[in-house]
Design an enzyme around this catalytic site. Sequence first.
Site, PDB file in Angstrom:
ATOM      1  N   HIS A  72     -17.412  48.631 130.138  1.00  0.00           N
ATOM      2  CA  HIS A  72     -17.301  47.730 128.984  1.00  0.00           C
ATOM      3  C   HIS A  72     -15.954  47.016 129.026  1.00  0.00           C
ATOM      4  O   HIS A  72     -14.918  47.643 128.886  1.00  0.00           O
ATOM      5  CB  HIS A  72     -17.502  48.506 127.675  1.00  0.00           C
ATOM      6  CG  HIS A  72     -18.937  48.796 127.428  1.00  0.00           C
ATOM      7  ND1 HIS A  72     -19.648  48.221 126.421  1.00  0.00           N
ATOM      8  CD2 HIS A  72     -19.811  49.551 128.120  1.00  0.00           C
ATOM      9  CE1 HIS A  72     -20.903  48.627 126.483  1.00  0.00           C
ATOM     10  NE2 HIS A  72     -21.034  49.439 127.507  1.00  0.00           N
ATOM     11  N   TYR A 200     -18.255  47.087 116.046  1.00  0.00           N
ATOM     12  CA  TYR A 200     -17.623  47.805 114.925  1.00  0.00           C
ATOM     13  C   TYR A 200     -17.693  46.869 113.730  1.00  0.00           C
ATOM     14  O   TYR A 200     -17.118  45.775 113.771  1.00  0.00           O
ATOM     15  CB  TYR A 200     -16.150  48.104 115.235  1.00  0.00           C
ATOM     16  CG  TYR A 200     -15.933  49.187 116.278  1.00  0.00           C
ATOM     17  CD1 TYR A 200     -15.745  50.510 115.890  1.00  0.00           C
ATOM     18  CD2 TYR A 200     -15.895  48.885 117.639  1.00  0.00           C
ATOM     19  CE1 TYR A 200     -15.523  51.510 116.834  1.00  0.00           C
ATOM     20  CE2 TYR A 200     -15.676  49.889 118.584  1.00  0.00           C
ATOM     21  CZ  TYR A 200     -15.484  51.200 118.174  1.00  0.00           C
ATOM     22  OH  TYR A 200     -15.265  52.178 119.106  1.00  0.00           O
ATOM     23  N   PRO A 292     -13.398  59.227 114.424  1.00  0.00           N
ATOM     24  CA  PRO A 292     -13.957  58.672 115.663  1.00  0.00           C
ATOM     25  C   PRO A 292     -13.842  57.154 115.815  1.00  0.00           C
ATOM     26  O   PRO A 292     -14.197  56.616 116.868  1.00  0.00           O
ATOM     27  CB  PRO A 292     -15.432  59.102 115.623  1.00  0.00           C
ATOM     28  CG  PRO A 292     -15.711  59.414 114.202  1.00  0.00           C
ATOM     29  CD  PRO A 292     -14.428  59.837 113.578  1.00  0.00           C
ATOM     30  N   LYS A 296     -11.087  58.086 120.324  1.00  0.00           N
ATOM     31  CA  LYS A 296      -9.917  58.697 120.970  1.00  0.00           C
ATOM     32  C   LYS A 296     -10.001  60.222 121.141  1.00  0.00           C
ATOM     33  O   LYS A 296      -9.193  60.807 121.865  1.00  0.00           O
ATOM     34  CB  LYS A 296      -8.645  58.370 120.166  1.00  0.00           C
ATOM     35  CG  LYS A 296      -8.212  56.934 120.301  1.00  0.00           C
ATOM     36  CD  LYS A 296      -7.526  56.678 121.631  1.00  0.00           C
ATOM     37  CE  LYS A 296      -7.554  55.247 122.061  1.00  0.00           C
ATOM     38  NZ  LYS A 296      -8.587  54.896 123.026  1.00  0.00           N
ATOM     39  N   TYR A 384      -6.950  50.701 122.664  1.00  0.00           N
ATOM     40  CA  TYR A 384      -8.351  51.099 122.845  1.00  0.00           C
ATOM     41  C   TYR A 384      -8.613  51.578 124.271  1.00  0.00           C
ATOM     42  O   TYR A 384      -9.291  52.578 124.491  1.00  0.00           O
ATOM     43  CB  TYR A 384      -9.299  49.938 122.486  1.00  0.00           C
ATOM     44  CG  TYR A 384     -10.726  50.416 122.256  1.00  0.00           C
ATOM     45  CD1 TYR A 384     -11.201  50.694 120.970  1.00  0.00           C
ATOM     46  CD2 TYR A 384     -11.605  50.600 123.329  1.00  0.00           C
ATOM     47  CE1 TYR A 384     -12.488  51.137 120.752  1.00  0.00           C
ATOM     48  CE2 TYR A 384     -12.901  51.049 123.120  1.00  0.00           C
ATOM     49  CZ  TYR A 384     -13.340  51.312 121.831  1.00  0.00           C
ATOM     50  OH  TYR A 384     -14.617  51.768 121.630  1.00  0.00           O
TER      51      TYR A 384
HETATM   52  P1  RFL Z   1     -14.972  71.004 121.665  1.00  0.00           P
HETATM   53  O1  RFL Z   1     -15.882  70.007 122.257  1.00  0.00           O
HETATM   54  O2  RFL Z   1     -15.093  71.314 120.220  1.00  0.00           O
HETATM   55  O3  RFL Z   1     -15.181  72.357 122.512  1.00  0.00           O
HETATM   56  C1  RFL Z   1     -14.627  73.593 122.098  1.00  0.00           C
HETATM   57  C2  RFL Z   1     -15.489  74.712 122.641  1.00  0.00           C
HETATM   58  O4  RFL Z   1     -14.923  75.957 122.266  1.00  0.00           O
HETATM   59  C3  RFL Z   1     -15.952  76.818 121.815  1.00  0.00           C
HETATM   60  N1  RFL Z   1     -15.347  77.816 120.908  1.00  0.00           N
HETATM   61  C4  RFL Z   1     -15.013  79.061 121.311  1.00  0.00           C
HETATM   62  N2  RFL Z   1     -15.159  79.671 122.489  1.00  0.00           N
HETATM   63  C5  RFL Z   1     -14.719  80.949 122.576  1.00  0.00           C
HETATM   64  N3  RFL Z   1     -14.179  81.628 121.529  1.00  0.00           N
HETATM   65  C6  RFL Z   1     -14.011  81.030 120.327  1.00  0.00           C
HETATM   66  N4  RFL Z   1     -13.472  81.698 119.299  1.00  0.00           N
HETATM   67  C7  RFL Z   1     -14.447  79.693 120.178  1.00  0.00           C
HETATM   68  N5  RFL Z   1     -14.443  78.806 119.157  1.00  0.00           N
HETATM   69  C8  RFL Z   1     -14.989  77.673 119.608  1.00  0.00           C
HETATM   70  C9  RFL Z   1     -16.951  75.895 121.142  1.00  0.00           C
HETATM   71  O5  RFL Z   1     -18.265  76.478 121.080  1.00  0.00           O
HETATM   72  C10 RFL Z   1     -16.898  74.676 122.068  1.00  0.00           C
HETATM   73  O6  RFL Z   1     -17.859  74.751 123.105  1.00  0.00           O
HETATM   74  O7  RFL Z   1     -13.426  70.659 121.948  1.00  0.00           O
HETATM   75  P2  RFL Z   1     -12.758  69.932 123.188  1.00  0.00           P
HETATM   76  O8  RFL Z   1     -13.235  70.556 124.488  1.00  0.00           O
HETATM   77  O9  RFL Z   1     -11.312  69.889 122.906  1.00  0.00           O
HETATM   78  O10 RFL Z   1     -13.352  68.443 123.214  1.00  0.00           O
HETATM   79  C11 RFL Z   1     -13.055  67.554 122.160  1.00  0.00           C
HETATM   80  C12 RFL Z   1     -14.200  66.556 121.979  1.00  0.00           C
HETATM   81  O11 RFL Z   1     -15.408  67.280 121.822  1.00  0.00           O
HETATM   82  C13 RFL Z   1     -13.981  65.649 120.754  1.00  0.00           C
HETATM   83  O12 RFL Z   1     -12.618  65.267 120.653  1.00  0.00           O
HETATM   84  C14 RFL Z   1     -14.824  64.343 120.823  1.00  0.00           C
HETATM   85  O13 RFL Z   1     -16.185  64.640 120.791  1.00  0.00           O
HETATM   86  C15 RFL Z   1     -14.481  63.386 119.675  1.00  0.00           C
HETATM   87  N6  RFL Z   1     -15.333  62.185 119.646  1.00  0.00           N
HETATM   88  C16 RFL Z   1     -15.078  61.105 120.482  1.00  0.00           C
HETATM   89  N7  RFL Z   1     -14.060  61.171 121.368  1.00  0.00           N
HETATM   90  C17 RFL Z   1     -13.840  60.127 122.238  1.00  0.00           C
HETATM   91  O14 RFL Z   1     -12.889  60.206 123.044  1.00  0.00           O
HETATM   92  N8  RFL Z   1     -14.646  58.985 122.259  1.00  0.00           N
HETATM   93  C18 RFL Z   1     -15.694  58.854 121.389  1.00  0.00           C
HETATM   94  O15 RFL Z   1     -16.417  57.878 121.477  1.00  0.00           O
HETATM   95  C19 RFL Z   1     -15.920  59.927 120.433  1.00  0.00           C
HETATM   96  N9  RFL Z   1     -16.939  59.861 119.570  1.00  0.00           N
HETATM   97  C20 RFL Z   1     -16.414  62.111 118.750  1.00  0.00           C
HETATM   98  C21 RFL Z   1     -17.197  60.906 118.732  1.00  0.00           C
HETATM   99  C22 RFL Z   1     -16.719  63.177 117.904  1.00  0.00           C
HETATM  100  C23 RFL Z   1     -17.781  63.062 117.017  1.00  0.00           C
HETATM  101  N10 RFL Z   1     -18.050  64.184 116.194  1.00  0.00           N
HETATM  102  C24 RFL Z   1     -19.339  64.762 116.052  1.00  0.00           C
HETATM  103  C25 RFL Z   1     -16.964  64.962 115.634  1.00  0.00           C
HETATM  104  C26 RFL Z   1     -18.248  60.787 117.852  1.00  0.00           C
HETATM  105  C27 RFL Z   1     -18.534  61.844 116.967  1.00  0.00           C
HETATM  106  C28 RFL Z   1     -19.663  61.644 115.996  1.00  0.00           C
HETATM  107  C1  PHB Z   2     -20.366  56.760 120.424  1.00  0.00           C
HETATM  108  O1  PHB Z   2     -21.036  56.034 121.197  1.00  0.00           O
HETATM  109  O2  PHB Z   2     -20.772  57.884 120.075  1.00  0.00           O
HETATM  110  C2  PHB Z   2     -19.075  56.260 119.877  1.00  0.00           C
HETATM  111  C3  PHB Z   2     -18.540  55.084 120.409  1.00  0.00           C
HETATM  112  C4  PHB Z   2     -17.349  54.599 119.889  1.00  0.00           C
HETATM  113  C5  PHB Z   2     -16.716  55.266 118.866  1.00  0.00           C
HETATM  114  C6  PHB Z   2     -17.237  56.443 118.361  1.00  0.00           C
HETATM  115  C7  PHB Z   2     -18.436  56.953 118.871  1.00  0.00           C
HETATM  116  O3  PHB Z   2     -15.561  54.763 118.352  1.00  0.00           O
END
Ligand code: RFL
Ligand code: PHB
Length: 389
Positions: A72, A200, A292, A296, A384
């Site tokens: 993108h 967005y 989100p 980041k 970004y």
């Molecule tokens: P995670 O993914 O939460 O993984 C942590 C893992 O640890 C386990 N755990 C344990 N294991 C052992 N003992 C314990 N006591 C434990 N407690 C927990 C959990 O089961 C899990 O498997 O953290 P990690 O690895 O630091 O990764 C972070 C990312 O998942 C998170 O920052 C992103 O998903 C955020 N996010 C986005 N980030 C981006 O860079 N670009 C995006 O487009 C973006 N979109 C999003 C997002 C997060 C979203 N939600 C649902 C919060 C969109 C959404 C909707």
């Molecule tokens: C996504 O595709 O899940 C997504 C993309 C951009 C964002 C957040 C989530 O800023």
Amino acid sequence: MRTQVVIVGGGPSGLLLGQLLHKKGIETVVLERKTKEYVLGRIRAGILETGFVNLMREAGVAERMDRECFIHRGTTISYENEMFDIDFQKLVGQSVIVYGQTEVTRDLYDAREATGGKIIYEVDNVQICGADSDAPYVTFTADGSSQRIDCDFVAGCDGFHGVSRKTIPDDVRKEYEKVYPFGWLGVLSETPPVHDELIYSNSSRGFALCSMRNENLSRYYIQCTVADHVEDWSDEAFWEELKRRVPESVADKLVTGPSIEKSIAPLRSFVSEPMRWGRLFLCGDAAHIVPPTGAKGLNTAASDVHYLFEGLVQYYEDKDSNGIDTYSQKALARIWKAERFSWATTNMLHRFPNQSDFDLKMQRAEIESLHYNEAAQAWFALNYVGLPY
Ligand code: RFL
Ligand code: PHB
């Protein structure tokens, strides 16, 4: 059992760190609270910065990503019926990719299994002991028995609700938090994306985001209240509301279909300092959360992994502890900038309860500044695509 680094948490941070360390011959054990299927069922991030992509390559797990990802070059912002593009490639010479977190995690699990790396699933009662000594160890229960792993270091990659952060004593740890008075309701559907770039959208009915995973898999979000429940939103109601929040030309093109996943995420900004306590290092969501809006979260997790990986390699290969000693400081310097960007884009694009007419004028002026000012667009683009490590 003994290993060099115990990684608590088998999400993207923990798995990526494990794979990078494996490439350098550093042994790790990953402890994951859930099953692999559960972790792979979570639909989260979609946008990856170049820094993330490079780390996947360095870890030797980028083959499918390089083949299947979508590049993108920019993004689209809309407000009411106005739309404009921010061309990252033209402004700062970089792009981002769309490749879902689910796929990243799947590739990392496959690589770990192929290289015989140890992962213990469904662990319970994880306790990190002696982190402030030279002989840390982790205890937990798995398969009904109590176990102990002695190690040199513990990487706390267990997300926001994990145990690692709470292991750091209260008088050492300082937490900074802002909770937003809304959430995002997200829908995944097997429909073609409505636009070639992400949109967005700021609208008087609240924020909306049109995103995607591939040519026939779309991801859409709408701002919802904290009191909303997924069950209250039929697919039909979701599509109707989304259409009201995007420009008419977009709404007219939108292809709708049954949702294959629907969930609500609360929005929060959060940082816990320091990110190191003795031989325990926090990485990713365990230490910080962003709303989100700036895409980041996973990308800041990756920069932590980069700094920690560098520090550990320096420790093992050169007997030099400078990298691990400066880990928290380096990681936090980058994180606070990503926090600022995520907070600012959230403020610019959402409707807040009790926003005054003045507040709305300020928001409008900010979007128009971005629309008509190339320097403002370059600043947005720089943040970004991701600040350098
Ligand atoms: P995670 O993914 O939460 O993984 C942590 C893992 O640890 C386990 N755990 C344990 N294991 C052992 N003992 C314990 N006591 C434990 N407690 C927990 C959990 O089961 C899990 O498997 O953290 P990690 O690895 O630091 O990764 C972070 C990312 O998942 C998170 O920052 C992103 O998903 C955020 N996010 C986005 N980030 C981006 O860079 N670009 C995006 O487009 C973006 N979109 C999003 C997002 C997060 C979203 N939600 C649902 C919060 C969109 C959404 C909707
Ligand atoms: C996504 O595709 O899940 C997504 C993309 C951009 C964002 C957040 C989530 O800023």
